[in-house]
Design a protein around this motif. Structure first.
Motif, PDB file in Angstrom:
ATOM      1  N   ASP A   1       0.805  -1.222   0.000  1.00 11.24           N
ATOM      2  CA  ASP A   1       0.000   0.000   0.000  1.00 11.24           C
ATOM      3  C   ASP A   1       0.839   1.274   0.000  1.00 11.24           C
ATOM      4  O   ASP A   1       0.318   2.362  -0.210  1.00 11.24           O
ATOM      5  N   ALA A   2       2.133   1.126   0.222  1.00  9.74           N
ATOM      6  CA  ALA A   2       3.020   2.294   0.274  1.00  9.74           C
ATOM      7  C   ALA A   2       3.245   2.865  -1.124  1.00  9.74           C
ATOM      8  O   ALA A   2       3.155   2.153  -2.128  1.00  9.74           O
ATOM      9  N   ASP A   3       3.562   4.127  -1.172  1.00  8.87           N
ATOM     10  CA  ASP A   3       3.932   4.788  -2.419  1.00  8.87           C
ATOM     11  C   ASP A   3       5.263   4.193  -2.877  1.00  8.87           C
ATOM     12  O   ASP A   3       6.258   4.224  -2.147  1.00  8.87           O
ATOM     13  N   SER A   4       5.299   3.643  -4.073  1.00 12.87           N
ATOM     14  CA  SER A   4       6.509   2.973  -4.555  1.00 12.87           C
ATOM     15  C   SER A   4       7.704   3.919  -4.643  1.00 12.87           C
ATOM     16  O   SER A   4       8.853   3.475  -4.599  1.00 12.87           O
ATOM     17  N   ASP A   5       7.455   5.217  -4.748  1.00 11.76           N
ATOM     18  CA  ASP A   5       8.559   6.188  -4.797  1.00 11.76           C
ATOM     19  C   ASP A   5       9.311   6.280  -3.470  1.00 11.76           C
ATOM     20  O   ASP A   5      10.437   6.774  -3.429  1.00 11.76           O
ATOM     21  N   THR A   6       8.689   5.807  -2.402  1.00  6.04           N
ATOM     22  CA  THR A   6       9.321   5.872  -1.081  1.00  6.04           C
ATOM     23  C   THR A   6      10.073   4.584  -0.732  1.00  6.04           C
ATOM     24  O   THR A   6      10.702   4.517   0.314  1.00  6.04           O
TER      25      THR A   6
END
Length: 113
Positions: free
Chosen positions: A90-95
């Motif tokens: 669910d995390a932003d892949s950019d992070t």
């Protein structure tokens, strides 16, 4: 493990020796954010019993739980998997780092759509 007429699987553990005979507990589905997520292939949980406590683990996901209740230890493992899903999928892949993205993809591949 026995299978009843309705197809439910039940594990009967009468004493510590039964744990030692087990090859592992198959985990077939997990509740993730109030939805049932079904695994493509059951995730095998390793089970040990020491000093009146159950030690449940899965090396593939690097998770473990210790409890005096087998049911509680399994529920803790399920919560750990849900937490991993939230933190990686669910995390932003950019992070995420490259390793975290690889782990994210591994998690996603384990479950049916």
């Amino acid at each position: 493990m026995t299978v009843d007429k309705k197809g439910s699987r039940t594990i009967f553990i009468e004493d510590e020796k039964d744990i030692q005979k087990m090859e592992g507990i198959p985990l077939r589905d997990i509740k993730i954010q109030d939805k049932i997520a079904v695994l493509k292939v059951p995730l095998i949980l390793d089970v040990q019993y020491e000093d009146d406590e159950y030690i449940i683990s899965n090396e593939e996901l690097c998770i473990h739980s210790v409890s005096d209740s087998l049911k509680d230890a399994i529920e803790d493992i399920k919560k750990s998997i849900e937490t991993l899903w939230i933190e990686y999928v669910d995390a932003d892949s950019d992070t995420l780092t490259d390793d975290a993205i690889a782990f994210r993809n591994k998690l996603k591949d384990m479950f049916r759509e």
